[in-house]
Design a protein around this motif. Structure first.
Motif, PDB file in Angstrom:
ATOM      1  N   ASN A   1       0.837  -1.203   0.000  1.00 33.13           N
ATOM      2  CA  ASN A   1       0.000   0.000   0.000  1.00 33.13           C
ATOM      3  C   ASN A   1       0.865   1.243   0.000  1.00 33.13           C
ATOM      4  O   ASN A   1       1.822   1.343   0.766  1.00 33.13           O
ATOM      5  CB  ASN A   1      -0.865   0.037   1.264  1.00 33.13           C
ATOM      6  N   LEU A   2       0.519   2.198  -0.828  1.00 34.16           N
ATOM      7  CA  LEU A   2       1.219   3.478  -0.803  1.00 34.16           C
ATOM      8  C   LEU A   2       0.677   4.366   0.306  1.00 34.16           C
ATOM      9  O   LEU A   2       1.329   5.322   0.721  1.00 34.16           O
ATOM     10  CB  LEU A   2       1.086   4.176  -2.154  1.00 34.16           C
ATOM     11  N   VAL A   3      -0.513   4.037   0.785  1.00 30.91           N
ATOM     12  CA  VAL A   3      -1.126   4.784   1.876  1.00 30.91           C
ATOM     13  C   VAL A   3      -0.909   3.999   3.164  1.00 30.91           C
ATOM     14  O   VAL A   3      -1.149   2.789   3.208  1.00 30.91           O
ATOM     15  CB  VAL A   3      -2.630   4.983   1.626  1.00 30.91           C
ATOM     16  N   VAL A   4      -0.474   4.663   4.199  1.00 29.59           N
ATOM     17  CA  VAL A   4      -0.231   3.991   5.469  1.00 29.59           C
ATOM     18  C   VAL A   4      -1.554   3.499   6.039  1.00 29.59           C
ATOM     19  O   VAL A   4      -2.525   4.248   6.126  1.00 29.59           O
ATOM     20  CB  VAL A   4       0.455   4.940   6.465  1.00 29.59           C
ATOM     21  N   VAL A   5      -1.581   2.245   6.421  1.00 32.53           N
ATOM     22  CA  VAL A   5      -2.790   1.644   6.974  1.00 32.53           C
ATOM     23  C   VAL A   5      -2.504   1.109   8.364  1.00 32.53           C
ATOM     24  O   VAL A   5      -1.358   0.804   8.702  1.00 32.53           O
ATOM     25  CB  VAL A   5      -3.316   0.522   6.051  1.00 32.53           C
ATOM     26  N   THR A   6      -3.564   0.997   9.154  1.00 33.14           N
ATOM     27  CA  THR A   6      -3.373   0.633  10.560  1.00 33.14           C
ATOM     28  C   THR A   6      -4.170  -0.592  10.987  1.00 33.14           C
ATOM     29  O   THR A   6      -4.212  -0.905  12.174  1.00 33.14           O
ATOM     30  CB  THR A   6      -3.759   1.807  11.466  1.00 33.14           C
ATOM     31  N   THR A   7      -4.795  -1.270  10.048  1.00 33.39           N
ATOM     32  CA  THR A   7      -5.600  -2.434  10.410  1.00 33.39           C
ATOM     33  C   THR A   7      -4.874  -3.721  10.067  1.00 33.39           C
ATOM     34  O   THR A   7      -4.139  -3.801   9.076  1.00 33.39           O
ATOM     35  CB  THR A   7      -6.948  -2.417   9.675  1.00 33.39           C
ATOM     36  N   VAL A   8      -5.094  -4.737  10.883  1.00 31.26           N
ATOM     37  CA  VAL A   8      -4.444  -6.029  10.685  1.00 31.26           C
ATOM     38  C   VAL A   8      -4.735  -6.585   9.298  1.00 31.26           C
ATOM     39  O   VAL A   8      -3.845  -7.073   8.602  1.00 31.26           O
ATOM     40  CB  VAL A   8      -4.893  -7.021  11.777  1.00 31.26           C
ATOM     41  N   SER A   9      -5.977  -6.484   8.887  1.00 28.03           N
ATOM     42  CA  SER A   9      -6.400  -7.092   7.627  1.00 28.03           C
ATOM     43  C   SER A   9      -5.785  -6.435   6.397  1.00 28.03           C
ATOM     44  O   SER A   9      -5.815  -7.002   5.308  1.00 28.03           O
ATOM     45  CB  SER A   9      -7.923  -7.061   7.514  1.00 28.03           C
ATOM     46  N   SER A  10      -5.204  -5.260   6.563  1.00 26.01           N
ATOM     47  CA  SER A  10      -4.640  -4.527   5.424  1.00 26.01           C
ATOM     48  C   SER A  10      -3.245  -5.003   5.047  1.00 26.01           C
ATOM     49  O   SER A  10      -2.761  -4.665   3.976  1.00 26.01           O
ATOM     50  CB  SER A  10      -4.594  -3.034   5.731  1.00 26.01           C
ATOM     51  N   TYR A  11      -2.607  -5.749   5.903  1.00 27.89           N
ATOM     52  CA  TYR A  11      -1.229  -6.168   5.665  1.00 27.89           C
ATOM     53  C   TYR A  11      -1.176  -7.601   5.136  1.00 27.89           C
ATOM     54  O   TYR A  11      -1.821  -8.490   5.659  1.00 27.89           O
ATOM     55  CB  TYR A  11      -0.407  -6.050   6.953  1.00 27.89           C
ATOM     56  N   ASP A  12      -0.358  -7.772   4.109  1.00 26.26           N
ATOM     57  CA  ASP A  12      -0.250  -9.085   3.476  1.00 26.26           C
ATOM     58  C   ASP A  12       0.857  -9.956   4.060  1.00 26.26           C
ATOM     59  O   ASP A  12       0.793 -11.180   3.968  1.00 26.26           O
ATOM     60  CB  ASP A  12       0.015  -8.920   1.976  1.00 26.26           C
ATOM     61  N   TYR A  13       1.872  -9.335   4.619  1.00 31.27           N
ATOM     62  CA  TYR A  13       3.053 -10.087   5.048  1.00 31.27           C
ATOM     63  C   TYR A  13       3.336  -9.838   6.527  1.00 31.27           C
ATOM     64  O   TYR A  13       3.279  -8.693   6.998  1.00 31.27           O
ATOM     65  CB  TYR A  13       4.278  -9.687   4.218  1.00 31.27           C
ATOM     66  N   TRP A  14       3.672 -10.925   7.223  1.00 28.39           N
ATOM     67  CA  TRP A  14       3.874 -10.854   8.674  1.00 28.39           C
ATOM     68  C   TRP A  14       5.123 -11.617   9.079  1.00 28.39           C
ATOM     69  O   TRP A  14       5.472 -12.647   8.476  1.00 28.39           O
ATOM     70  CB  TRP A  14       2.667 -11.463   9.401  1.00 28.39           C
ATOM     71  N   GLY A  15       5.778 -11.110  10.124  1.00 19.44           N
ATOM     72  CA  GLY A  15       6.868 -11.842  10.726  1.00 19.44           C
ATOM     73  C   GLY A  15       6.353 -12.843  11.741  1.00 19.44           C
ATOM     74  O   GLY A  15       5.137 -12.944  11.979  1.00 19.44           O
ATOM     75  N   GLN A  16       7.290 -13.555  12.368  1.00 21.06           N
ATOM     76  CA  GLN A  16       6.912 -14.603  13.311  1.00 21.06           C
ATOM     77  C   GLN A  16       6.660 -14.070  14.711  1.00 21.06           C
ATOM     78  O   GLN A  16       6.109 -14.777  15.552  1.00 21.06           O
ATOM     79  CB  GLN A  16       7.997 -15.685  13.358  1.00 21.06           C
ATOM     80  N   GLY A  17       7.065 -12.847  14.959  1.00 23.07           N
ATOM     81  CA  GLY A  17       6.830 -12.216  16.252  1.00 23.07           C
ATOM     82  C   GLY A  17       8.022 -12.332  17.182  1.00 23.07           C
ATOM     83  O   GLY A  17       8.820 -13.271  17.092  1.00 23.07           O
ATOM     84  N   THR A  18       8.151 -11.367  18.073  1.00 22.37           N
ATOM     85  CA  THR A  18       9.193 -11.383  19.094  1.00 22.37           C
ATOM     86  C   THR A  18       8.570 -10.968  20.421  1.00 22.37           C
ATOM     87  O   THR A  18       7.776 -10.032  20.475  1.00 22.37           O
ATOM     88  CB  THR A  18      10.373 -10.463  18.704  1.00 22.37           C
ATOM     89  N   GLN A  19       8.906 -11.692  21.479  1.00 19.69           N
ATOM     90  CA  GLN A  19       8.290 -11.457  22.791  1.00 19.69           C
ATOM     91  C   GLN A  19       8.936 -10.276  23.492  1.00 19.69           C
ATOM     92  O   GLN A  19      10.164 -10.197  23.591  1.00 19.69           O
ATOM     93  CB  GLN A  19       8.421 -12.703  23.658  1.00 19.69           C
ATOM     94  N   VAL A  20       8.107  -9.391  23.990  1.00 17.22           N
ATOM     95  CA  VAL A  20       8.547  -8.293  24.844  1.00 17.22           C
ATOM     96  C   VAL A  20       7.844  -8.452  26.185  1.00 17.22           C
ATOM     97  O   VAL A  20       6.611  -8.485  26.237  1.00 17.22           O
ATOM     98  CB  VAL A  20       8.217  -6.922  24.228  1.00 17.22           C
ATOM     99  N   THR A  21       8.619  -8.546  27.242  1.00 17.71           N
ATOM    100  CA  THR A  21       8.066  -8.692  28.581  1.00 17.71           C
ATOM    101  C   THR A  21       8.595  -7.570  29.453  1.00 17.71           C
ATOM    102  O   THR A  21       9.815  -7.397  29.573  1.00 17.71           O
ATOM    103  CB  THR A  21       8.430 -10.050  29.191  1.00 17.71           C
ATOM    104  N   VAL A  22       7.680  -6.811  30.041  1.00 16.34           N
ATOM    105  CA  VAL A  22       8.049  -5.698  30.895  1.00 16.34           C
ATOM    106  C   VAL A  22       7.644  -6.046  32.316  1.00 16.34           C
ATOM    107  O   VAL A  22       6.450  -6.249  32.594  1.00 16.34           O
ATOM    108  CB  VAL A  22       7.374  -4.392  30.447  1.00 16.34           C
TER     109      VAL A  22
END
Length: 126
Positions: free
Chosen positions: A103-124
């Motif tokens: 997308n050339l327009v910045v989007v903020t919804t989960v469904s708008s993104y096609d590609y995802w990483g595996q995630g990294t844990q942050v614990t505070v």
């Protein structure tokens, strides 16, 4: 296929800082990474938007809960997006995911993104 690899998560005390990185690869055309974002998901909760940035870096959005504490940036030469997290709170604890889209327009919804990483844990810890 686009691959996104996050790094930089870990355990930190409340008030501390962490810097997350997300390296994108797999496509010769960098248009696949036009918009990049960070989301997070705490146990038992839905995945939520954190921050997003367009290709040029001129357009940036933050969730209200992280404004003034988190900073998103990107290095297009390295195809890498960063999330600097300062003044961390216990409620920031979650798995943080990097996402990319053409997308050339910045989007903020989960469904708008096609590609995802595996995630990294942050614990505070409080």
């Amino acid at each position: 296929q686009v691959q996104l690899v996050e790094s930089g998560g870990g355990l930190v005390q409340a008030g501390g800082s962490l810097r997350l990185s997300c390296a994108a690869s797999g496509r010769a055309s960098t248009s696949y990474y036009s918009t990049m974002g960070w989301f997070r998901q705490a146990p038992g909760k839905e995945r939520e938007f954190v921050a997003a940035i367009d290709w040029s870096g001129a357009t940036i959005y933050y969730a209200d809960s992280v404004k003034g504490r988190f900073t998103i940036s990107r290095d297009n030469v390295k195809n890498t997006v960063y999330l600097q997290m300062n003044s961390l709170k216990a409620e920031d604890t979650a798995v943080y995911y990097c996402a990319a889209d053409n997308n050339l327009v910045v989007v903020t919804t989960v469904s708008s993104y096609d590609y995802w990483g595996q995630g990294t844990q942050v614990t505070v810890s409080s």
